[in-house]
Enzyme design. Structure first.
Site, PDB file in Angstrom:
ATOM      1  N   HIS A  96       0.845  -1.187   0.000  1.00 26.72           N
ATOM      2  CA  HIS A  96       0.000   0.000   0.000  1.00 26.72           C
ATOM      3  C   HIS A  96       0.886   1.245   0.000  1.00 26.72           C
ATOM      4  O   HIS A  96       1.327   1.701   1.062  1.00 26.72           O
ATOM      5  CB  HIS A  96      -0.905   0.009   1.237  1.00 26.72           C
ATOM      6  CG  HIS A  96      -1.798  -1.181   1.343  1.00 26.72           C
ATOM      7  ND1 HIS A  96      -1.313  -2.432   1.684  1.00 26.72           N
ATOM      8  CD2 HIS A  96      -3.136  -1.327   1.157  1.00 26.72           C
ATOM      9  CE1 HIS A  96      -2.326  -3.289   1.708  1.00 26.72           C
ATOM     10  NE2 HIS A  96      -3.434  -2.650   1.397  1.00 26.72           N
ATOM     11  N   PHE A 144     -21.232 -14.162  23.572  1.00 26.68           N
ATOM     12  CA  PHE A 144     -20.838 -12.851  23.070  1.00 26.68           C
ATOM     13  C   PHE A 144     -19.373 -12.782  22.646  1.00 26.68           C
ATOM     14  O   PHE A 144     -18.896 -11.732  22.216  1.00 26.68           O
ATOM     15  CB  PHE A 144     -21.165 -11.763  24.098  1.00 26.68           C
ATOM     16  CG  PHE A 144     -22.637 -11.661  24.394  1.00 26.68           C
ATOM     17  CD1 PHE A 144     -23.564 -11.743  23.364  1.00 26.68           C
ATOM     18  CD2 PHE A 144     -23.097 -11.516  25.688  1.00 26.68           C
ATOM     19  CE1 PHE A 144     -24.927 -11.675  23.625  1.00 26.68           C
ATOM     20  CE2 PHE A 144     -24.460 -11.442  25.957  1.00 26.68           C
ATOM     21  CZ  PHE A 144     -25.383 -11.525  24.921  1.00 26.68           C
ATOM     22  N   HIS A 193      -4.025   2.986  -3.300  1.00 24.22           N
ATOM     23  CA  HIS A 193      -4.269   2.414  -1.978  1.00 24.22           C
ATOM     24  C   HIS A 193      -3.654   1.036  -1.808  1.00 24.22           C
ATOM     25  O   HIS A 193      -2.771   0.840  -0.977  1.00 24.22           O
ATOM     26  CB  HIS A 193      -5.779   2.353  -1.710  1.00 24.22           C
ATOM     27  CG  HIS A 193      -6.132   2.003  -0.293  1.00 24.22           C
ATOM     28  ND1 HIS A 193      -5.822   0.795   0.282  1.00 24.22           N
ATOM     29  CD2 HIS A 193      -6.768   2.708   0.673  1.00 24.22           C
ATOM     30  CE1 HIS A 193      -6.246   0.763   1.526  1.00 24.22           C
ATOM     31  NE2 HIS A 193      -6.831   1.925   1.792  1.00 24.22           N
ATOM     32  N   GLU A 211     -18.214  -5.285  23.924  1.00 17.38           N
ATOM     33  CA  GLU A 211     -17.426  -6.508  24.047  1.00 17.38           C
ATOM     34  C   GLU A 211     -16.158  -6.476  23.195  1.00 17.38           C
ATOM     35  O   GLU A 211     -15.083  -6.884  23.646  1.00 17.38           O
ATOM     36  CB  GLU A 211     -18.270  -7.736  23.662  1.00 17.38           C
ATOM     37  CG  GLU A 211     -19.379  -8.078  24.625  1.00 17.38           C
ATOM     38  CD  GLU A 211     -20.686  -7.365  24.318  1.00 17.38           C
ATOM     39  OE1 GLU A 211     -21.691  -7.666  24.980  1.00 17.38           O
ATOM     40  OE2 GLU A 211     -20.686  -6.515  23.400  1.00 17.38           O
ATOM     41  N   GLY A 233      -3.613  -4.331  11.421  1.00 16.68           N
ATOM     42  CA  GLY A 233      -3.998  -4.758  10.085  1.00 16.68           C
ATOM     43  C   GLY A 233      -5.507  -4.739   9.983  1.00 16.68           C
ATOM     44  O   GLY A 233      -6.080  -3.969   9.205  1.00 16.68           O
ATOM     45  N   ARG A 252     -23.335 -21.179  34.429  1.00 14.33           N
ATOM     46  CA  ARG A 252     -24.303 -20.351  35.169  1.00 14.33           C
ATOM     47  C   ARG A 252     -24.934 -21.173  36.289  1.00 14.33           C
ATOM     48  O   ARG A 252     -25.170 -20.678  37.383  1.00 14.33           O
ATOM     49  CB  ARG A 252     -25.387 -19.857  34.229  1.00 14.33           C
ATOM     50  CG  ARG A 252     -26.535 -19.106  34.917  1.00 14.33           C
ATOM     51  CD  ARG A 252     -27.607 -18.705  33.915  1.00 14.33           C
ATOM     52  NE  ARG A 252     -28.669 -17.920  34.520  1.00 14.33           N
ATOM     53  CZ  ARG A 252     -29.792 -18.425  35.019  1.00 14.33           C
ATOM     54  NH1 ARG A 252     -29.993 -19.742  35.004  1.00 14.33           N
ATOM     55  NH2 ARG A 252     -30.715 -17.636  35.544  1.00 14.33           N
ATOM     56  N   HIS A 299     -28.865 -16.983  23.411  1.00 10.68           N
ATOM     57  CA  HIS A 299     -27.862 -16.852  24.455  1.00 10.68           C
ATOM     58  C   HIS A 299     -27.150 -18.172  24.765  1.00 10.68           C
ATOM     59  O   HIS A 299     -26.251 -18.194  25.606  1.00 10.68           O
ATOM     60  CB  HIS A 299     -28.498 -16.317  25.743  1.00 10.68           C
ATOM     61  CG  HIS A 299     -28.756 -14.837  25.716  1.00 10.68           C
ATOM     62  ND1 HIS A 299     -29.461 -14.229  24.711  1.00 10.68           N
ATOM     63  CD2 HIS A 299     -28.382 -13.844  26.578  1.00 10.68           C
ATOM     64  CE1 HIS A 299     -29.527 -12.918  24.953  1.00 10.68           C
ATOM     65  NE2 HIS A 299     -28.880 -12.661  26.067  1.00 10.68           N
ATOM     66  N   ASP A 313      -9.201   6.355   7.300  1.00  9.21           N
ATOM     67  CA  ASP A 313     -10.650   6.471   7.117  1.00  9.21           C
ATOM     68  C   ASP A 313     -11.346   5.186   7.551  1.00  9.21           C
ATOM     69  O   ASP A 313     -12.418   5.215   8.163  1.00  9.21           O
ATOM     70  CB  ASP A 313     -10.967   6.754   5.641  1.00  9.21           C
ATOM     71  CG  ASP A 313     -10.585   8.160   5.218  1.00  9.21           C
ATOM     72  OD1 ASP A 313     -11.189   9.120   5.715  1.00  9.21           O
ATOM     73  OD2 ASP A 313      -9.663   8.294   4.384  1.00  9.21           O
ATOM     74  N   ASP A 325     -33.109 -18.157  28.786  1.00 10.08           N
ATOM     75  CA  ASP A 325     -32.746 -17.126  27.814  1.00 10.08           C
ATOM     76  C   ASP A 325     -32.778 -17.640  26.386  1.00 10.08           C
ATOM     77  O   ASP A 325     -32.847 -16.855  25.442  1.00 10.08           O
ATOM     78  CB  ASP A 325     -31.354 -16.550  28.130  1.00 10.08           C
ATOM     79  CG  ASP A 325     -31.413 -15.507  29.231  1.00 10.08           C
ATOM     80  OD1 ASP A 325     -32.505 -14.958  29.457  1.00 10.08           O
ATOM     81  OD2 ASP A 325     -30.375 -15.250  29.852  1.00 10.08           O
ATOM     82  N   ILE A 368     -10.079   8.220   0.804  1.00 11.88           N
ATOM     83  CA  ILE A 368     -10.040   7.116  -0.151  1.00 11.88           C
ATOM     84  C   ILE A 368      -9.999   5.779   0.591  1.00 11.88           C
ATOM     85  O   ILE A 368      -9.253   5.613   1.562  1.00 11.88           O
ATOM     86  CB  ILE A 368      -8.802   7.217  -1.075  1.00 11.88           C
ATOM     87  CG1 ILE A 368      -8.902   8.444  -1.985  1.00 11.88           C
ATOM     88  CG2 ILE A 368      -8.634   5.953  -1.911  1.00 11.88           C
ATOM     89  CD1 ILE A 368      -9.995   8.363  -3.043  1.00 11.88           C
TER      90      ILE A 368
END
Length: 701
Positions: free
Chosen positions: A29, A460, A277, A435, A130, A543, A496, A171, A492, A203
């Site tokens: 690049h 999650f 780019h 998270e 990266g 749990r 979940h 960007d 749940d 760009i």
């Protein structure tokens, strides 16, 4: 400082080395190095406190290239600044971190100029970047670490920790959700030691950012609570210097410097286009670009006389002087505060604090038992109370993950308000519902040699996999604690209830996954964790309550350190069938074992909390635990069965899931999917008989 002709010569040398490296590699690049070279030069030459002779000294300023695709620019900076090699990736420290030969072999095997910056491989690279947004978010963790270190260890007249953290962003970094999560938290925490420099060249690979990105970034960051500076011309060193100085002078919030630039600056046919780019300029365009800068078009990898000396005279001498002063300060500090100095030394070596295990809880046999998240919370608090740099928190779930540090002196990490000057000393971190940022921030804290933990529900982890992957790639001992680990979390429901997550972490190189079976295995799992220095860990917890096994009847939990061990066995050590499980399913196998024994069938229960640790054991140990001659095998896990064939063989039985879960009380869910002792017993009997019974738990009874 007014620009001098030598400034421009240094900037252009950075540009030319970068495009030569990309062109020779026929990959890379070139556009951003052409436009951002003045920004990098101004920062390194005039502001960064960094000693090239020791790129790891604790109070150095950090420079993070979040725009990792522009790494040819960073490598050129490291080369011209004379940053020394340090670390096991180099056969000798008696060389530069990046040599001219490395630049000439950019993106080739063995070069220290890899395709994107890699921490641990190239000295001077503060973090692997990266994937866009990762570097920016990780820099927030570095800034948090500095604030915590300063609040905890600085004393009047001894500002041991006072460094700043800079990140050069693109960007793409501004678009990624991760960086916005991190920026929001940084603003809330008022991290005035953090500066993001946004190279706004308009760009991306597909074309102008106007295709997708038209928001007012400055206003957004102001709303986050950041100070915002603008530089209208990336080539204007005076503007750049004023903006950087404004950051230095800002003491109540982080700073964003928006630098307007032109990608591929000076490349006559690719200036301001996406062609600059992600691909080399091409031989002819390189010649024309060099002519634009008054460079010899036939000179590749040219370093004009005086350039290296100029870097040394400013950036090098400034960093060397700052480092010498810091060493003298630390030696005086050591005499006055020997215990605190010892802690800093231990932290830098990634040692555990002496006596960290002095108050570990003990758990007696209990048929009702305790959730492993609960026992883990007790163990975590017992360790953290004796290890000052063990700290962390959750993505708004510490009451559920049981990761809140509850001893009196723990406190919350928050921006100081009024007389609450000690707020940055707090060891409980509140990451909010962020998270992905939480895990990247954890990486930054770990890179600063703290011992952070992060936590949420196992499901999650899908939100933070990229950051966890980088933990493994960088060999950081980040502790991640994941609870609600199976369909047994119950009501749940499928959204979940994790299914494929265990298999995916087992597939991640370098990651250690620990899924303890009961409270005593939790204690042993934490012992393993505290001795890890170069591997991240996923501690996966229930749990629901699970029985605390009677260790006078069953084997000692110390076998966790080997990854798998014989928990219960046939009296003569010659079982007819092996029952393999992790986590809460181990007690299910124990119940089946007792039923089989009552029927005269000899079984062996193998608890396998960590496949990774087990695979690292000697072959003799592995074959002792899982004798090859015993073909009758049943594996039980409330998750995807992917990978269990390694231990059951293709003819073994795998009681696992091939569908998503069910919203119902946990007992009903387990019954629905067949996770009951009777089902395990039937599978074992079928295995002994050599019959392929329909035991797949994907098909409910």
């Amino acid at each position: 400082m007014k620009p001098v002709p030598l400034d421009q010569l240094c900037i252009n040398t950075l540009r030319m080395l970068s495009i030569d490296a990309v062109q020779k590699a026929k990959s890379g690049h070139p556009g951003t190095p052409l436009d951002a070279a003045p920004t990098a030069y101004c920062l390194w030459q005039r502001f960064l406190r960094y000693d090239p002779a020791d790129p790891d000294w604790p109070n150095r300023d950090r420079f993070v290239l979040s725009a990792g695709h522009a790494c040819a620019l960073l490598y050129s900076v490291l080369y011209l600044c004379g940053v020394k090699a340090k670390g096991p990736s180099y056969p000798s420290d008696d060389r530069l971190a990046v040599t001219l030969d490395d630049l000439k072999s950019f993106r080739q095997a063995g070069s220290h100029c890899t395709g994107h910056p890699e921490y641990g491989w190239t000295s001077g690279v503060e973090t692997t970047t990266g994937p866009l947004g990762q570097g920016a978010a990780t820099s927030v963790g570095m800034a948090i670490a500095e604030r915590w270190l300063a609040a905890t260890y600085n004393r009047p007249g001894y500002d041991l920790f006072s460094h700043n953290v800079y990140a050069l962003c693109s960007d793409g970094d501004m678009m990624e959700g991760l960086s916005n999560e991190a920026a929001s938290l940084a603003g809330h925490l008022k991290l005035s030691n953090l500066c993001w420099i946004y190279d706004d060249n308009h760009i991306t690979i597909e074309g102008p950012t106007a295709l997708t990105f038209t928001e007012d970034v400055a206003t957004r960051f102001a709303a986050y609570g950041w100070h915002v500076e603008r530089v209208s011309d990336a080539n204007d060193l005076v503007q750049l210097e004023k903006a950087c100085q404004a950051f230095i002078d800002t003491n109540d919030c982080p700073t964003l410097i928006i630098v307007q630039s032109h990608i591929g600056y000076g490349a006559p046919h690719k200036h301001d286009t996406s062609k600059a780019h992600g691909e080399p300029l091409g031989a002819e365009e390189v010649r024309l670009t060099k002519e634009f800068y008054g460079w010899d078009p036939d000179a590749d990898f040219r370093v004009p006389e005086g350039v290296v000396a100029h870097f040394h005279a400013h950036m090098g001498k400034r960093g060397e002087a700052a480092h010498i002063a810091w060493r003298k300060l630390f030696e005086a500090y050591r005499k006055q505060y020997p215990d605190l100095a010892k802690q800093i030394d231990q932290m830098q070596r990634r040692d555990a604090a002496p006596g960290w295990d002095a108050a570990l809880p003990k758990f007696g046999a209990d048929a009702k038992g305790i959730a492993t998240r609960e026992s883990s919370g007790q163990v975590l608090n017992a360790i953290a109370a004796h290890m000052p740099w063990l700290l962390g928190g959750a993505a708004d779930l510490s009451p559920s993950t049981k990761t809140n540090l509850e001893f009196d002196f723990a406190g919350d990490f928050q921006a100081p308000e009024g007389e609450q000057a000690a707020s940055y000393r707090g060891r409980n971190f509140h990451f909010g519902l962020r998270e992905h940022a939480m895990c990247a921030i954890g990486n930054g804290m770990s890179l600063s040699k703290l011992r952070p933990f992060v936590s949420s529900f196992l499901i999650f982890t899908d939100y933070c996999r990229a950051a966890l992957r980088l933990s493994s790639m960088m060999e950081l001992p980040l502790i991640s604690i994941w609870t609600h680990d199976s369909i047994s979390l119950g009501e749940d429901g499928p959204t979940h209830q994790p299914i494929e997550q265990l298999a995916s972490f087992r597939a991640m190189p370098g990651m250690v996954l620990l899924r303890p079976a009961d409270a005593n295995e939790v204690v042993e799992a934490w012992k393993v964790i505290m001795h890890l220095r170069d591997r991240p860990v996923c501690l996966v917890l229930t749990r629901q309550a699970v029985p605390t096994l009677d260790r006078s009847i069953y084997a000692n939990a110390g076998g966790v350190a080997q990854g798998a061990y014989v928990l219960a066995d046939a009296p003569d050590g010659k079982p007819d069938v092996l029952l393999l499980a992790t986590g809460s399913e181990v007690s299910l196998c124990v119940a089946a074992y007792e039923q089989l024994k009552a029927e005269g069938i000899q079984a062996r229960v193998v608890s396998m909390p960590s496949w990774e640790l087990f695979e690292s054991q000697a072959k003799d140990y592995r074959e002792m635990v899982l004798p090859p001659a015993i073909k009758a095998r049943v594996a039980v896990e409330e998750a995807s069965g992917f990978g269990w064939e390694r231990y059951t063989g293709f003819d073994g039985a795998i009681l696992a899931l091939h569908s998503f879960g069910l919203s119902a009380p946990s007992k009903v869910v387990a019954e629905h999917f067949g996770f009951e002792p009777a089902h395990v017993v039937a599978a074992a009997q079928a295995q002994i008989a050599g019959v392929q019974a329909p035991v797949n738990a994907a098909f409910p009874k």
